[in-house]
Design a protein around this motif. Sequence first.
Motif, PDB file in Angstrom:
ATOM      1  N   LEU A   1      77.925  26.661 -24.124  1.00 21.39           N
ATOM      2  CA  LEU A   1      77.035  25.514 -24.343  1.00 21.39           C
ATOM      3  C   LEU A   1      76.843  25.303 -25.846  1.00 21.39           C
ATOM      4  O   LEU A   1      76.888  24.169 -26.340  1.00 21.39           O
ATOM      5  N   ASP A   2      76.652  26.441 -26.569  1.00 21.33           N
ATOM      6  CA  ASP A   2      76.493  26.344 -28.034  1.00 21.33           C
ATOM      7  C   ASP A   2      77.710  25.652 -28.646  1.00 21.33           C
ATOM      8  O   ASP A   2      77.583  24.779 -29.497  1.00 21.33           O
ATOM      9  N   LYS A   3      78.890  26.052 -28.189  1.00 21.38           N
ATOM     10  CA  LYS A   3      80.132  25.511 -28.733  1.00 21.38           C
ATOM     11  C   LYS A   3      80.199  24.003 -28.511  1.00 21.38           C
ATOM     12  O   LYS A   3      80.686  23.251 -29.356  1.00 21.38           O
ATOM     13  N   GLU A   4      79.702  23.559 -27.356  1.00 15.52           N
ATOM     14  CA  GLU A   4      79.722  22.128 -27.022  1.00 15.52           C
ATOM     15  C   GLU A   4      78.512  21.407 -27.593  1.00 15.52           C
ATOM     16  O   GLU A   4      78.330  20.211 -27.358  1.00 15.52           O
ATOM     17  N   GLY A   5      77.634  22.133 -28.295  1.00 19.09           N
ATOM     18  CA  GLY A   5      76.427  21.520 -28.841  1.00 19.09           C
ATOM     19  C   GLY A   5      75.438  21.114 -27.749  1.00 19.09           C
ATOM     20  O   GLY A   5      74.712  20.120 -27.898  1.00 19.09           O
ATOM     21  N   LEU A   6      75.403  21.854 -26.645  1.00 18.40           N
ATOM     22  CA  LEU A   6      74.504  21.506 -25.536  1.00 18.40           C
ATOM     23  C   LEU A   6      73.398  22.541 -25.415  1.00 18.40           C
ATOM     24  O   LEU A   6      73.535  23.677 -25.854  1.00 18.40           O
ATOM     25  N   LYS A   7      72.321  22.138 -24.787  1.00 17.40           N
ATOM     26  CA  LYS A   7      71.205  23.062 -24.521  1.00 17.40           C
ATOM     27  C   LYS A   7      71.161  23.328 -23.017  1.00 17.40           C
ATOM     28  O   LYS A   7      71.486  22.451 -22.220  1.00 17.40           O
ATOM     29  N   PRO A   8      70.739  24.533 -22.600  1.00 16.13           N
ATOM     30  CA  PRO A   8      70.622  24.795 -21.161  1.00 16.13           C
ATOM     31  C   PRO A   8      69.614  23.854 -20.515  1.00 16.13           C
ATOM     32  O   PRO A   8      68.650  23.446 -21.156  1.00 16.13           O
ATOM     33  N   SER A   9      69.826  23.511 -19.250  1.00 17.84           N
ATOM     34  CA  SER A   9      68.848  22.719 -18.504  1.00 17.84           C
ATOM     35  C   SER A   9      67.606  23.588 -18.291  1.00 17.84           C
ATOM     36  O   SER A   9      67.714  24.807 -18.260  1.00 17.84           O
ATOM     37  N   PRO A  10      66.460  22.958 -18.122  1.00 14.01           N
ATOM     38  CA  PRO A  10      65.267  23.759 -17.796  1.00 14.01           C
ATOM     39  C   PRO A  10      65.435  24.405 -16.432  1.00 14.01           C
ATOM     40  O   PRO A  10      66.245  23.941 -15.615  1.00 14.01           O
ATOM     41  N   GLU A  11      64.686  25.486 -16.182  1.00 11.31           N
ATOM     42  CA  GLU A  11      64.773  26.169 -14.895  1.00 11.31           C
ATOM     43  C   GLU A  11      64.408  25.195 -13.777  1.00 11.31           C
ATOM     44  O   GLU A  11      63.504  24.371 -13.924  1.00 11.31           O
ATOM     45  N   ALA A  12      65.106  25.294 -12.660  1.00 15.24           N
ATOM     46  CA  ALA A  12      64.854  24.380 -11.534  1.00 15.24           C
ATOM     47  C   ALA A  12      63.450  24.628 -10.982  1.00 15.24           C
ATOM     48  O   ALA A  12      62.915  25.735 -11.099  1.00 15.24           O
ATOM     49  N   GLU A  13      62.876  23.617 -10.361  1.00  8.34           N
ATOM     50  CA  GLU A  13      61.530  23.836  -9.795  1.00  8.34           C
ATOM     51  C   GLU A  13      61.655  24.712  -8.549  1.00  8.34           C
ATOM     52  O   GLU A  13      62.725  24.854  -7.966  1.00  8.34           O
ATOM     53  N   ARG A  14      60.550  25.308  -8.162  1.00 11.25           N
ATOM     54  CA  ARG A  14      60.580  26.402  -7.179  1.00 11.25           C
ATOM     55  C   ARG A  14      61.210  26.034  -5.835  1.00 11.25           C
ATOM     56  O   ARG A  14      61.937  26.820  -5.259  1.00 11.25           O
ATOM     57  N   ARG A  15      60.879  24.855  -5.352  1.00 14.94           N
ATOM     58  CA  ARG A  15      61.440  24.419  -4.080  1.00 14.94           C
ATOM     59  C   ARG A  15      62.982  24.439  -4.136  1.00 14.94           C
ATOM     60  O   ARG A  15      63.652  24.886  -3.212  1.00 14.94           O
ATOM     61  N   THR A  16      63.527  23.943  -5.256  1.00 17.72           N
ATOM     62  CA  THR A  16      64.990  23.910  -5.432  1.00 17.72           C
ATOM     63  C   THR A  16      65.536  25.331  -5.512  1.00 17.72           C
ATOM     64  O   THR A  16      66.564  25.659  -4.911  1.00 17.72           O
ATOM     65  N   LEU A  17      64.804  26.172  -6.255  1.00 20.78           N
ATOM     66  CA  LEU A  17      65.259  27.555  -6.436  1.00 20.78           C
ATOM     67  C   LEU A  17      65.404  28.288  -5.102  1.00 20.78           C
ATOM     68  O   LEU A  17      66.443  28.896  -4.827  1.00 20.78           O
ATOM     69  N   ILE A  18      64.381  28.205  -4.295  1.00 17.79           N
ATOM     70  CA  ILE A  18      64.425  28.969  -3.034  1.00 17.79           C
ATOM     71  C   ILE A  18      65.480  28.381  -2.096  1.00 17.79           C
ATOM     72  O   ILE A  18      66.164  29.103  -1.370  1.00 17.79           O
ATOM     73  N   ARG A  19      65.640  27.066  -2.169  1.00 14.54           N
ATOM     74  CA  ARG A  19      66.668  26.437  -1.340  1.00 14.54           C
ATOM     75  C   ARG A  19      68.056  26.948  -1.750  1.00 14.54           C
ATOM     76  O   ARG A  19      68.862  27.357  -0.916  1.00 14.54           O
ATOM     77  N   ARG A  20      68.290  26.940  -3.066  1.00 20.99           N
ATOM     78  CA  ARG A  20      69.610  27.368  -3.555  1.00 20.99           C
ATOM     79  C   ARG A  20      69.895  28.815  -3.205  1.00 20.99           C
ATOM     80  O   ARG A  20      70.966  29.153  -2.702  1.00 20.99           O
ATOM     81  N   VAL A  21      68.928  29.681  -3.498  1.00 23.21           N
ATOM     82  CA  VAL A  21      69.211  31.111  -3.322  1.00 23.21           C
ATOM     83  C   VAL A  21      69.348  31.452  -1.837  1.00 23.21           C
ATOM     84  O   VAL A  21      70.141  32.316  -1.454  1.00 23.21           O
ATOM     85  N   THR A  22      68.608  30.735  -0.991  1.00 22.67           N
ATOM     86  CA  THR A  22      68.698  31.024   0.442  1.00 22.67           C
ATOM     87  C   THR A  22      70.061  30.585   0.986  1.00 22.67           C
ATOM     88  O   THR A  22      70.701  31.300   1.751  1.00 22.67           O
ATOM     89  N   TYR A  23      70.498  29.407   0.548  1.00 15.43           N
ATOM     90  CA  TYR A  23      71.849  28.977   0.948  1.00 15.43           C
ATOM     91  C   TYR A  23      72.905  29.944   0.415  1.00 15.43           C
ATOM     92  O   TYR A  23      73.827  30.336   1.133  1.00 15.43           O
ATOM     93  N   ASP A  24      72.760  30.342  -0.849  1.00 15.48           N
ATOM     94  CA  ASP A  24      73.755  31.225  -1.460  1.00 15.48           C
ATOM     95  C   ASP A  24      73.885  32.539  -0.692  1.00 15.48           C
ATOM     96  O   ASP A  24      74.990  33.033  -0.480  1.00 15.48           O
ATOM     97  N   LEU A  25      72.769  33.111  -0.313  1.00 19.74           N
ATOM     98  CA  LEU A  25      72.804  34.469   0.244  1.00 19.74           C
ATOM     99  C   LEU A  25      72.880  34.510   1.761  1.00 19.74           C
ATOM    100  O   LEU A  25      73.282  35.527   2.330  1.00 19.74           O
TER     101      LEU A  25
END
Length: 429
Positions: free
Chosen positions: A159-183
């Motif tokens: 990201l540094d090389k491309e001059g980009l900044k990380p996105s902010p952390e996802a909100e909690r609802r999104t987080l639990i949805r993602r991790v539950t699908y992943d695992l």
Amino acid sequence: MPHPRNLLALLLVFAFAPGGARAAEKLGYNRDIRLLLSDRCYKCHGPDQKTRKGELSLNDPADVLRPRKDGAVLVPGKPDESVLIDRIFTTDEDDRMPPPDSGLSLTAAEKETLRRWVSEGGEFEPHWAFIAPKKASLPEVSDKAWVRHSVDHFILARLDKEGLKPSPEAERRTLIRRVTYDLTGLPPTREEIAAFLADRSPDAYGKVVDRLLASPRYGERMAVDWLDVARYADTNGYQYDLPRTMWRWRDWVIEAFNRNLTYDRFATEQLAGDLLPEATLEQKIATGFNRNHPFTIEGGVIDEEYRVQYVSDRVMTMGFAFLGLTFDCSKCHDHKFDPISQKDYYSMFSFFNNVPENGFNGGKPVVAEPAIAAPTAEQSVRLEAIGAELAEVEGELKAAETGAEAAQREWENSLRGSGKQAAMVWETL
Ligand code: HEC
Ligand code: HEC
């Protein structure tokens, strides 16, 4: 503005560097050289002994570097002393490689690539599949505080090389949805979402991850890719594709993930669990891995043809599942740059060529011989109970049979000499 001639020199450097802009980077044998040699030279200097010319195998570093009476084929760092370079640049058509009448040729840029490779040391590399991966050092990043895992170093560095900044952390609802699908492959329930939203402790996310890892659904999700690699199916694959009983093996894989079986055990038990000392039923079931190939139930097939086909399937699957290699090209021939020779192939084949089986499995679609009874733990308990019940009933039956004989004798005796016998016979007639 550079002088036009410098510009031309610059363009040439770029033109000669394979892939365009890698002029400064050292050439890599696997990336830049092997394919060139294979394409233009292996026809006569490759692994195939039958077509080898000039007693030179360019695929074999030891042969390339061995002393020869007409001068060394390759002197590391010294293109001007290397016969290989001389023979590709020479204007003498009788000596030029590849020979003009072969229809093969090298472009000016390709000749330059080979020359540069020799001047940079002319190093060979083993086939890339056999180079053990090395742990990369962590790249420098702009914001060390953002990094939580070593992988994050690489993400942030890019990201540094491309001059980009990380996105902010996802909100909690999104987080639990993602991790539950992943695992688990499933969405979180409403209750799980509510519990996570309500949990304000700093390790709330970690707790969700632990809960998911402990779920039986975790093994089911993780098993999916392995089942694909191992060509798992609930049907036989040929003809009408009738059902087969293979789910016990599938459940073994799921269980292996759920009990966090180490990879070496995972591999060993699937390949040869039955050969382990005092092999358990589970270890024998693991070897179902080797029997996931299609089976024919077609009566007209040539038995041996299909039996060999099954063995080949095992070798191929072992190759790509455990070695990450296409293993079956060498079934029919040695190959220009396949590191597996035909001899290797049939040496490996021999290990799998010992199942007492038939190509045509007697039209038994559900389980192909050789097969074992593989009850689940639950079924084993039930089987034992049924066995005991059966023994009891059989005892009763036996008692009834012996009793019946005695009763009949007694009845016959009671009739003897009473005159009733004759009457009975008349009645029956
Ligand atoms: C169509 C067949 C053919 C191809 C393709 C071919 N060569 Fe040759 N090569 C020969 C033959 C035949 C000889 C032996 C006779 C001779 O030295 O000219 C030879 C000899 C050589 C020698 C000398 C070996 C020694 O012991 O001195 C070198 C070096 C060489 N080839 C390099 C190459 C390179 C590099 C390529 C690919 C860019 C290549 N050859 C492609 C046929 C071929
Ligand atoms: C079932 C047998 C069989 C398998 C498996 C097989 N090949 Fe071949 N291959 C052949 C035959 C036979 C020829 C020769 C065909 C001809 O001469 O027309 C050949 C020729 C070739 C050639 C051309 C060789 C040349 O010098 O012209 C290449 C390249 C090749 N195969 C690559 C592969 C690769 C890569 C694989 C695996 C993905 C593979 N083969 C798997 C039978 C097989």
